[in-house]
Scaffold this motif. Structure first.
Motif, PDB file in Angstrom:
ATOM      1  N   TYR A 554       8.067  10.070   4.901  1.00  0.00           N
ATOM      2  CA  TYR A 554       7.091   9.191   4.250  1.00  0.00           C
ATOM      3  C   TYR A 554       7.350   8.912   2.773  1.00  0.00           C
ATOM      4  N   LEU A 555       7.974   9.845   2.044  1.00  0.00           N
ATOM      5  CA  LEU A 555       8.134   9.654   0.604  1.00  0.00           C
ATOM      6  C   LEU A 555       8.946   8.408   0.269  1.00  0.00           C
ATOM      7  N   PRO A 556      10.099   8.151   0.911  1.00  0.00           N
ATOM      8  CA  PRO A 556      10.831   6.929   0.582  1.00  0.00           C
ATOM      9  C   PRO A 556      10.038   5.658   0.874  1.00  0.00           C
ATOM     10  N   VAL A 557       9.233   5.679   1.927  1.00  0.00           N
ATOM     11  CA  VAL A 557       8.451   4.495   2.276  1.00  0.00           C
ATOM     12  C   VAL A 557       7.378   4.244   1.211  1.00  0.00           C
ATOM     13  N   ALA A 558       6.780   5.320   0.686  1.00  0.00           N
ATOM     14  CA  ALA A 558       5.802   5.163  -0.392  1.00  0.00           C
ATOM     15  C   ALA A 558       6.461   4.574  -1.633  1.00  0.00           C
ATOM     16  N   VAL A 559       7.689   5.023  -1.933  1.00  0.00           N
ATOM     17  CA  VAL A 559       8.416   4.478  -3.086  1.00  0.00           C
ATOM     18  C   VAL A 559       8.691   2.991  -2.881  1.00  0.00           C
ATOM     19  N   LEU A 560       9.074   2.584  -1.679  1.00  0.00           N
ATOM     20  CA  LEU A 560       9.318   1.169  -1.396  1.00  0.00           C
ATOM     21  C   LEU A 560       8.043   0.352  -1.559  1.00  0.00           C
ATOM     22  N   ALA A 561       6.904   0.912  -1.199  1.00  0.00           N
ATOM     23  CA  ALA A 561       5.630   0.213  -1.388  1.00  0.00           C
ATOM     24  C   ALA A 561       5.345  -0.008  -2.871  1.00  0.00           C
ATOM     25  N   LEU A 562       5.570   1.023  -3.682  1.00  0.00           N
ATOM     26  CA  LEU A 562       5.339   0.896  -5.117  1.00  0.00           C
ATOM     27  C   LEU A 562       6.314  -0.099  -5.741  1.00  0.00           C
ATOM     28  N   ALA A 563       7.566  -0.094  -5.272  1.00  0.00           N
ATOM     29  CA  ALA A 563       8.538  -1.056  -5.784  1.00  0.00           C
ATOM     30  C   ALA A 563       8.141  -2.475  -5.420  1.00  0.00           C
ATOM     31  N   ALA A 564       7.628  -2.673  -4.218  1.00  0.00           N
ATOM     32  CA  ALA A 564       7.177  -4.001  -3.817  1.00  0.00           C
ATOM     33  C   ALA A 564       6.023  -4.471  -4.700  1.00  0.00           C
ATOM     34  N   CYS A 565       5.152  -3.546  -5.084  1.00  0.00           N
ATOM     35  CA  CYS A 565       4.060  -3.893  -6.004  1.00  0.00           C
ATOM     36  C   CYS A 565       4.633  -4.352  -7.349  1.00  0.00           C
ATOM     37  N   GLY A 572       4.402  -7.243   1.406  1.00  0.00           N
ATOM     38  CA  GLY A 572       5.398  -6.235   1.748  1.00  0.00           C
ATOM     39  C   GLY A 572       4.918  -4.840   1.402  1.00  0.00           C
ATOM     40  N   ALA A 573       4.268  -4.695   0.244  1.00  0.00           N
ATOM     41  CA  ALA A 573       3.738  -3.393  -0.156  1.00  0.00           C
ATOM     42  C   ALA A 573       2.711  -2.895   0.844  1.00  0.00           C
ATOM     43  N   THR A 574       1.879  -3.790   1.337  1.00  0.00           N
ATOM     44  CA  THR A 574       0.850  -3.406   2.312  1.00  0.00           C
ATOM     45  C   THR A 574       1.485  -2.876   3.589  1.00  0.00           C
ATOM     46  N   ARG A 575       2.545  -3.539   4.030  1.00  0.00           N
ATOM     47  CA  ARG A 575       3.227  -3.071   5.243  1.00  0.00           C
ATOM     48  C   ARG A 575       3.865  -1.703   5.015  1.00  0.00           C
ATOM     49  N   PHE A 576       4.490  -1.532   3.865  1.00  0.00           N
ATOM     50  CA  PHE A 576       5.109  -0.238   3.570  1.00  0.00           C
ATOM     51  C   PHE A 576       4.057   0.877   3.514  1.00  0.00           C
ATOM     52  N   VAL A 577       2.897   0.590   2.931  1.00  0.00           N
ATOM     53  CA  VAL A 577       1.839   1.598   2.863  1.00  0.00           C
ATOM     54  C   VAL A 577       1.395   2.007   4.265  1.00  0.00           C
ATOM     55  N   ALA A 578       1.232   1.021   5.142  1.00  0.00           N
ATOM     56  CA  ALA A 578       0.832   1.343   6.516  1.00  0.00           C
ATOM     57  C   ALA A 578       1.863   2.248   7.187  1.00  0.00           C
ATOM     58  N   ASP A 579       3.156   1.964   6.970  1.00  0.00           N
ATOM     59  CA  ASP A 579       4.209   2.794   7.559  1.00  0.00           C
ATOM     60  C   ASP A 579       4.218   4.192   6.944  1.00  0.00           C
ATOM     61  N   ALA A 580       3.997   4.263   5.627  1.00  0.00           N
ATOM     62  CA  ALA A 580       3.992   5.566   4.959  1.00  0.00           C
ATOM     63  C   ALA A 580       2.835   6.429   5.441  1.00  0.00           C
ATOM     64  N   LEU A 606      -4.533  -1.178  -3.031  1.00  0.00           N
ATOM     65  CA  LEU A 606      -5.969  -1.475  -2.984  1.00  0.00           C
ATOM     66  C   LEU A 606      -6.448  -2.091  -4.299  1.00  0.00           C
ATOM     67  N   THR A 607      -5.997  -1.561  -5.411  1.00  0.00           N
ATOM     68  CA  THR A 607      -6.392  -2.099  -6.714  1.00  0.00           C
ATOM     69  C   THR A 607      -5.925  -3.534  -6.870  1.00  0.00           C
ATOM     70  N   LEU A 608      -4.666  -3.811  -6.515  1.00  0.00           N
ATOM     71  CA  LEU A 608      -4.124  -5.165  -6.652  1.00  0.00           C
ATOM     72  C   LEU A 608      -4.781  -6.135  -5.685  1.00  0.00           C
ATOM     73  N   ARG A 609      -5.266  -5.646  -4.565  1.00  0.00           N
ATOM     74  CA  ARG A 609      -5.939  -6.518  -3.587  1.00  0.00           C
ATOM     75  C   ARG A 609      -7.427  -6.682  -3.890  1.00  0.00           C
ATOM     76  N   GLY A 610      -7.877  -6.133  -4.993  1.00  0.00           N
ATOM     77  CA  GLY A 610      -9.256  -6.353  -5.402  1.00  0.00           C
ATOM     78  C   GLY A 610     -10.247  -5.359  -4.862  1.00  0.00           C
ATOM     79  N   ASP A 611      -9.783  -4.174  -4.458  1.00  0.00           N
ATOM     80  CA  ASP A 611     -10.698  -3.146  -3.949  1.00  0.00           C
ATOM     81  C   ASP A 611     -10.473  -1.844  -4.717  1.00  0.00           C
TER      82      ASP A 611
END
Length: 782
Positions: A554-565, A572-580, A606-611
């Motif tokens: 899971y750690l690499p997938v979380a990093v990819l989500a943050l990089a997408a942000c 893309g970040a949302t998809r990576f978060v779901a996978d992580a 969540l913050t970037l999506r307004g929640d």
């Protein structure tokens, strides 16, 4: 397969290092006498807690097995046989595994938490277990057999005490123990009439039961007077009657047996065991004596340990079919054990007669469990190697799987115990064991200890590759420096670059280095490099053992989500978060603080999506898992940064500032905290002079008469207690435990020379730490 294997609904198999037989009640045998009066007493009492306490050989397990078979719904009974290593989180892993068939996959998060390193038992395991029990309306009975073996430390005792005190009223716990359990909760329930105690005097055979056992069950032709004599000699002790029956079956006269029974009880088993061995044919005697090195055995294991010949196979078939000495552990009659009372005596006899042979047998058993028992039973292989004093084989196996062991609480918590069984001189003189010691020190947040052990390993002079495939001890130490950064991100990434330049692509440790280095590169602001490392870590998983490395999933997938942000790719970040999240939740680190990078990625999205409100909730839940955790990869300050961002998005500047201050306090004195430090410092804009002037004032106190310098954390505590919140609320706001906040306030009061919270706040104003001039103080002259 001898190990318990559970398939998770959310992912692949999660191997639990317990044999299946651990969760089978002992098989009822034809010679067992039904203890009708005792069974009726258990049922009639309706007590929620039944405690059966007696010395060895009084039939405690048999009684509970009979009750299980006789109760209204045997399928609603979870049986757990405990062993000497079932303390701490492992006790609860065993209990949860035993209950899972009854409570279903809702227990999986708690089981993951119990298996995680640094398991938080109460919040991560015990509350979840109680909630699951409360949620089912069908009564469940939990049987804990041989509980005395697990209650070896205060923490285990306290955790069980806490659960029993809160056990939902619909459920029962039945306990068998050689000693009084000594739990306060049981004492309170006893006063309320909710505990049934059965002790040795209750378990003794009466005349009728002794007669039924010897004549009806065992088919011995004895006069009632002879039975009465045996019962009187043994004082109704079932095990003594059992051994007397062995002697009578071997042809001894009743007079000889009763004379033998005149021995003191502590000598009884040794003397009768010697007689049994002397009276057995030589090949059966050898089989009985030598299988005593095994807690359990099947035909294949016996063949490997004793020798694969007709003599061994014949003895196995005859004794497992006809002998009272051996008991089946499963319904298929595949696994067996020697009567536990006799096994201890037999093992002692073997050690006395031929200690070299005993070590040889243990070594063979270790080899079988290593090669045939499966990855989940490597701990049994190590135990046998240690018993055999095969230090080299034990060190080889422990080092080969060290990365996996320390990521699994069920095994990782025992690595220190295994190391403690090596002679100290062996550990210091073996580079492999020095490396394992360095790894454990690093996980404890002990940088000096890590470096000292690595230096010892270099001095020991290891030549050639390490057992895990790493080319050299130097490279293994480099990988360790790369994986655990402490507070030096740049140094860790430099070590990773050097290590990855020489590690082969098939090395299992390579993926772990890549995964953690991806996280370190992210915190350094090196987005391109962090993404590359993350993708390489995920691609390298094919080279990992079948059980994998949970963190790499899971750690690499979380990093990819943050990089997408960072790139603005929110979808893309949302998809990576779901996978992580899915990867985290299907492994043993779901409830562990090591999963905070997933929390960071989820909160950022969540913050970037307004929640941002939901982001705050996620961050607080993740940080609660990390309370007082030894964070050696800067995961906690990263989560505090995301919490500050979420509060800022909610237009809550004070909460954002408090979160950022907590993060900065975690980084105080860091060697290289990368852009993480810069981004946390950015939140000082909200209060431009407050924090910096406050800390400068704290540092300046060393020049003021009678006032000792305050640490950054103590200054934060001073500001927090100046508000209206309770100490509990202050601890929650600073993400520290109740005990830690108490320690900080005691230190703060001592340094300020005050005795109460009000006096501390007043003194803080007087010193200018809480606003206002520094009045009435004179500086120390030089």
């Amino acid at each position: 397969m001898p190990a318990a294997l559970m398939t998770r609904d959310g992912g692949g198999p999660a191997i639990v290092v317990f044999p299946r037989t651990k969760f089978h009640r002992p098989a009822l045998r034809d010679e067992h006498v039904e203890r009708s009066l005792l069974l009726d007493a258990i049922e009639a009492s309706r007590a929620r807690i039944v405690v059966v306490t007696a010395p060895p050989g009084f039939g405690k397990s048999t009684l509970l097995a009979q009750w299980t078979a006789r109760c209204a719904d045997p399928e609603r009974v979870a049986w757990v046989s405990l062993d000497a290593d079932d303390s701490g989180p492992r006790l609860w892993s065993a209990v949860l595994t035993g209950l899972r068939d009854l409570l279903g996959p809702d227990l999986d998060p708690a089981l993951d938490a119990a298996e995680a390193p640094d398991a938080d038992l109460r919040s991560g395991v015990l509350i979840a277990l109680l909630d699951a029990l409360a949620a089912t309306s069908d009564p469940i009975t939990l049987v804990l057999d041989d509980l005395h073996l697990a209650l070896t430390d205060a923490a285990t005792r306290d955790s069980l005490d806490w659960v029993i005190a809160r056990l939902p009223s619909a459920h029962r716990v039945l306990v068998a123990s050689r000693r009084d359990v000594g739990l306060d909760s049981v004492g309170r329930l006893r006063i309320q009439g909710d505990v049934l105690d059965l002790r040795a005097d209750d378990l003794r055979f009466g005349d009728d039961e002794a007669l039924c056992f010897l004549r009806d069950r065992l088919g011995l032709e004895l006069d009632p007077a002879d039975v009465a004599a045996l019962e009187q000699r043994t004082e109704g002790w079932p095990a003594a009657l059992y051994l007397a029956a062995l002697r009578l079956r071997l042809g001894d006269q009743i007079g000889e047996v009763t004379e033998q029974l005149a021995a003191r009880s502590e000598d009884l088993f040794g003397a009768l065991t010697d007689e049994v061995l002397r009276s057995s044919p030589e090949h059966e005697r050898r089989f009985i004596l030598e299988t005593a090195v095994l807690d359990r055995f099947n035909a294949d294991l016996c063949a490997r340990v004793l020798g694969d010949d007709a003599t061994t196979r014949g003895a196995f078939l005859r004794l497992t079919r006809t002998s009272l000495l051996l008991s089946p552990l499963d319904r298929e009659r595949t696994w067996f054990r020697c009567h536990h009372l006799l096994r201890e005596v037999l093992h002692s006899r073997l050690l006395e007669e031929d200690p070299q042979r005993a070590r040889e047998l243990h070594a063979r058993a270790g080899a079988w469990f290593e090669t045939e028992g499966g990855e989940s039973e490597l701990h049994e292989a190590i135990r046998h190697y240690l018993e055999a004093q095969e230090w080299d084989l034990a060190a080889e196996l422990l080092t080969r799987h060290s990365i996996r062991f320390v990521q699994s609480g069920a095994l990782g918590g025992r690595s220190r115990d295994w190391l403690a069984r090596f002679p100290a001189s062996v550990v210091r003189g073996d580079s492999r064991l020095c490396y394992v010691s360095a790894l454990l020190a690093a996980l404890d947040g002990d940088r000096a200890g890590r470096d000292a052990w690595l230096a010892d390993g270099e001095r020991a002079g290891w030549e050639g590759p390490m057992p895990d495939g790493t080319a050299s001890l130097h490279l293994a130490g480099l990988c360790l420096t790369a994986m655990i950064c402490f507070d030096d991100l740049g140094g860790a990434l430099a070590a990773a670059r050097e290590a990855l330049g020489v590690l082969p692509g098939s090395s299992p440790v390579r993926s772990a280095v890549q995964a953690l280095s991806a996280w370190h590169a992210h915190l350094l602001g090196l987005t391109v490099e962090s993404e590359r490392l993350a993708h390489e870590a995920l691609a390298g998983q094919v080279h990992l053992p079948s059980a994998g490395l949970p963190l790499v999933a899971y750690l690499p997938v979380a990093v990819l989500a943050l990089a997408a942000c960072e790139r603005g790719d929110l979808d893309g970040a949302t998809r990576f978060v779901a996978d992580a999240v899915a990867a985290r939740d299907s492994g043993p680190l779901r409830g562990a603080p090591h999963s905070l990078p997933v929390t960071c990625a989820s909160a950022r999205v969540l913050t970037l999506r307004g929640d941002p409100a939901q982001a705050v909730t996620r961050c607080r839940a993740g940080l609660e898992l990390a309370r007082d955790w030894r964070d050696s990869s800067l995961m906690v300050p990263a989560a505090l940064l995301e919490l500050a961002r979420a509060h800022a998005a909610l237009d809550e500047p004070q909460a954002a500032d408090a979160s950022a201050r907590a993060g900065r306090a975690r980084l105080a004195g860091a060697r290289d905290a990368g852009v993480l430090a810069t981004e946390l410092e950015a939140f000082e804009i909200a209060r431009p002079s407050d924090t910096s002037s406050r800390r400068q004032a704290g540092r300046g106190l060393r020049t003021m008469r009678g006032v000792e310098e305050l640490s950054a954390r103590e200054i934060d505590v001073l500001h927090a207690i100046a508000g209206p919140g309770s100490l509990r609320e202050v601890a929650d706001a600073l993400y520290i435990s109740r005990n830690t906040i108490k320690s900080h306030t005691r230190a703060l009061y001592a340094k300020l020379g005050v005795g109460t919270r009000e006096e501390a706040v007043a003194r803080g104003h007087e010193l200018g730490l809480l606003g206002g001039p520094v009045a009435g103080l004179r500086e120390e002259s030089s």
